[in-house]
Design an enzyme around this catalytic site. Sequence first.
Site, PDB file in Angstrom:
ATOM      1  N   ASP A   4      36.833  12.574  27.672  1.00  0.00           N
ATOM      2  CA  ASP A   4      35.778  12.968  26.727  1.00  0.00           C
ATOM      3  C   ASP A   4      36.356  13.842  25.621  1.00  0.00           C
ATOM      4  OD1 ASP A   4      33.270  12.885  25.678  1.00  0.00           O
ATOM      5  OD2 ASP A   4      32.489  14.519  26.908  1.00  0.00           O
ATOM      6  N   VAL A  20      25.672  27.041  26.737  1.00  0.00           N
ATOM      7  CA  VAL A  20      26.810  27.948  26.797  1.00  0.00           C
ATOM      8  C   VAL A  20      26.439  29.258  26.119  1.00  0.00           C
ATOM      9  CG1 VAL A  20      29.225  28.262  26.222  1.00  0.00           C
ATOM     10  CG2 VAL A  20      28.366  25.986  26.705  1.00  0.00           C
ATOM     11  N   LEU A  27      25.670  30.068  22.542  1.00  0.00           N
ATOM     12  CA  LEU A  27      26.682  29.541  21.639  1.00  0.00           C
ATOM     13  C   LEU A  27      26.450  28.078  21.331  1.00  0.00           C
ATOM     14  CD1 LEU A  27      29.862  31.022  23.314  1.00  0.00           C
ATOM     15  CD2 LEU A  27      28.852  31.753  21.174  1.00  0.00           C
ATOM     16  N   GLY A  69      24.204  21.506  29.974  1.00  0.00           N
ATOM     17  CA  GLY A  69      23.682  22.854  30.031  1.00  0.00           C
ATOM     18  C   GLY A  69      24.029  23.629  28.784  1.00  0.00           C
TER      19      GLY A  69
END
Length: 831
Positions: free
Chosen positions: A641, A528, A520, A526
């Site tokens: 964030d 997804v 995705l 990392g």
Amino acid sequence: MKLSLSCKNILLCCAFLVLFFLITNASSDSISINEFLQDSETLVSNNKTFKLVFFCPENSANRYVGIMFNMKSQSVIWVANRDQPLQDSSGRVTISEDGNLVILNGQGKSVWSSNISPAVRNSTAQLLDTGNLVLKDNSSERVLWESFSDLSDSYLQNMKLGTDKSTNTTNLLKSWRSPVDPSDGSFSAGIQTETIPQIFIWKNGLPHWRSGPWDKQVFIGVPNMTSFYFSGFELVNDNMGTTYFYYSYYQGDDILYLVLNSTGFLQQKYLYARKNEWEVTWATPSNECDFYRKCGPFGSCDSESSPICSCLQGFKPKNQEEWVKGNWTNGCIRKTVLEKERNNSNIEQGKQDWFLKLQSMKVPDYPIWVPSAKEDCESDCFRNFSCIAYSYYRGIGCMHWEGSLIDSQKFSKGGADLFIRLAYTEQEKKKSNKVAIRIIVPIICTIVIAILGYISSKLLAKHRGRKRKRELLSKKSFPSYYKLSLARDDINRVKFEDLPIYSFDMLANATDNFHLSSKLGQGGFGSVYKGKLPEGQEIAVKRLSQSSGQGQEEFMNEVVVISKLQHRNLVRLLGCCIERGEKMLVYEYMPKRSLDAYLFGVHIEEEYFLDWSKRVIIIEGIGRGLLYLHRDSRLRIIHRDLKASNILLDEYLNPKISDFGMARIIAGNQDQANTIRVVGTYGYMAPEYAMTGRFSEKSDVYSFGVLLLEIISGRRNTSFYQEDGALSLLAWAWKLWNENKIVELVDSKIIELQLKKEIHRCVHVGLLCVQEYAEDRPNVSTVLSMLTREIDDLPSPKQPAFTTRPTPSKKGSSRIQVSVNDVSITIMEAR
Ligand SMILES: *[C@@H]1O[C@H](CO)[C@@H](O)[C@H](O)[C@H]1NC(C)=O
Ligand SMILES: *[C@@H]1O[C@H](CO)[C@@H](O)[C@H](O)[C@H]1NC(C)=O
Ligand SMILES: *[C@@H]1O[C@H](CO)[C@@H](O)[C@H](O)[C@H]1NC(C)=O
Ligand SMILES: *[C@@H]1O[C@H](CO)[C@@H](O)[C@H](O)[C@H]1NC(C)=O
Ligand SMILES: *[C@@H]1O[C@H](CO)[C@@H](O)[C@H](O)[C@H]1NC(C)=O
Ligand SMILES: *[C@@H]1O[C@H](CO)[C@@H](O)[C@H](O)[C@H]1NC(C)=O
Ligand SMILES: *[C@@H]1O[C@H](CO)[C@@H](O)[C@H](O)[C@H]1NC(C)=O
Ligand SMILES: *[C@@H]1O[C@H](CO)[C@@H](O)[C@H](O)[C@H]1NC(C)=O
Ligand SMILES: *[C@@H]1O[C@H](CO)[C@@H](O)[C@H](O)[C@H]1NC(C)=O
């Protein structure tokens, strides 16, 4: 040539010295005057991604100097002496007396040179981390020459494909002649900007493939381009002769680039971090229809029908015999002449032409852009007798065609609606067809629905039984083994009791072994993936990259923070997996993905458009989620964030805040905290946080304000560096605010400008949130009251904090880490 003995000795000594220097400097990334790169040596870029080497293509005795990825498998991205191979391994690379980068053969003769003039006394060639080999003037640091301005067959991120006025060059990709011969082959690729920008592959200078017009996000003739992997293209056009495409992909462990191979295919190659083989994830031309002009003028190509070519409706083959034989080059001609020609011959006067709608088309070549509004596109075309077709496409506007329609294609999905002009008489046929359809279709539909209903009721009953069985099984499948593996991983300090643990195998199955097609997106730490559990539940799996040690802390943090929270505007964590050195988080799957795709992203379909009311719902939802974090939850949490890509949307477009990797829990009576390690995303970080590491609710409010203005304007805070003279969104909004021209800030796609007052209010609140001093900013509950008009009188905003970007050439936003002590900036993510 004669040399005296002593002289020879000195030379020999020098050679040894140089050799010694080079050996001790093996990891160097640059060459200066009097330094040599021998055949056996390599120049490696600073972060070891690229190397400059001497190489032999497989099955060839010729030697070349080129840049390749610094890995075992040969993956050449650039070749210097394409036309002048070295015959043996006595070649050297050096800087010549006139400052040029040169390749010398064994006889000391130059076989290739960077060809700069006038001469420079002192220059250095350096292989950068981007894969660019640059030659710089030592005294002024001016770039004299760079490999990125003389492309080979590979197109990497940050390369410019197009015309650059500053260097007066047109940069094309040039295919190799054959897999063993890097000299220029028959194919080239580049952009054509005469009308609406398109990418072409040319074969011996003639069009071979065409991307279709650029709609500012994707090429509309490449149906699969809406996918994640193509979101990195950006067109830069300064209207002064510099126009180029710029390809920027996230900077994760993965590598992605395009290559024009020797048989004329543009391939997208992808390397997943830990594998060592390249995967071709896309290639074009992908079918017969993609070849330029396959069906001739007024023909239309459909790869799923047989034969693939047909004439557009209202047209017939120009040469029936050839056409039937499968020679389509002559194309088609009109069956009935148009109104204009009829007037001349005075037949059937007064019968007006009409437009036939063709759906999912690759629009023909030579579109003419006209500045007509959507409503006027048809009538403007109708009035102009030389206009034979039109199309209106969001992001491009109104396109007209005249002359002939070349290289049209029918797609099974995507594409544009094309309206072609036909004579009055062609309409009769259409009507009779329509009548038939009107009668037959409902009958068929009724029958089909009845059958489907019967089948699905049967299936459902069966499925229920099976699901129950599975539930029983999966409850059992979390034995104490996983607790053991946790302990082994030495992170048992966290209490996972509340959180289900998934096994690696289960998640691997659910995501098709973390296949590329289920990916995705890519975050800072990392990738997804989308997955589906055996029970049918859809999940999103965040797999922390093994190679970056960075993710560890964020992983634990996220588990701790989010597992304790529950709110409709926060994304839900379903479980996690810690096994085989892997760390994964499992979330509920958000079918509409992230907000940034809607605001600045790749989606072009109507359904992805956010009208004003949806935007209001999103703004308020984010506000509520944030309020919960700051006030209502058992803990006080600063997200740190908040940004558009961290807002996910569920199927009803309700926003949910995600990514708690940076979040911090602060004590209930504490108002602010300090951190040594500032993490966040450039453009969203409050000034006091970015500079001193002080974070509080108010720094989240700042990020929320930026987000608010982005939602209203549809532009990234950091997207302004090119056209607008380095203004940020905030600076622009502030300027418009003071000039009382807020309407100009609003996303041009929003048409509900009668809501001017409401929009104005939102901008006002946004500006209050981004004020320079934290104490001036309202807290989230006040912000929500202001948005919902519980508070009516708003204070006037003070000047926002204008932050300048760290690297003006970077696109999008970057998550940066600033260590306050030594002010070093690492860019962790750029998307
Ligand atoms: C190159 O420049 C440096 C100073 O930048 C100077 O010291 C050196 O003498 C120059 N070398 C040559 C060969 O001109
Ligand atoms: C090296 O730098 C390039 C460009 O900045 C970046 O894309 C790449 O991820 C870096 N590689 C490593 C291993 O740090
Ligand atoms: C030129 O500059 C590079 C670094 O910028 C340095 O390594 C090199 O020694 C310099 N060369 C000369 C001849 O001064
Ligand atoms: C750029 O190239 C064109 C044609 O090749 C030439 O006429 C023009 O003078 C060049 N301009 C510069 C600034 O070098
Ligand atoms: C587009 O994607 C679909 C499915 O992902 C694939 O079957 C099709 O071949 C692709 N089309 C092109 C032109 O690449
Ligand atoms: C070029 O790319 C196409 C499409 O991926 C592939 O079928 C072909 O074999 C490639 N040609 C060479 C010479 O590698
Ligand atoms: C197709 O038709 C054109 C024009 O009639 C002719 O020049 C060409 O040779 C034909 N091609 C084939 C393969 O028959
Ligand atoms: C064609 O005929 C129609 C109807 O008489 C007229 O309105 C139109 O202006 C004519 N067009 C041209 C190009 O003469
Ligand atoms: C329409 O008419 C104008 C001049 O009357 C002409 O310049 C233009 O090319 C025409 N065609 C289209 C498709 O707009």
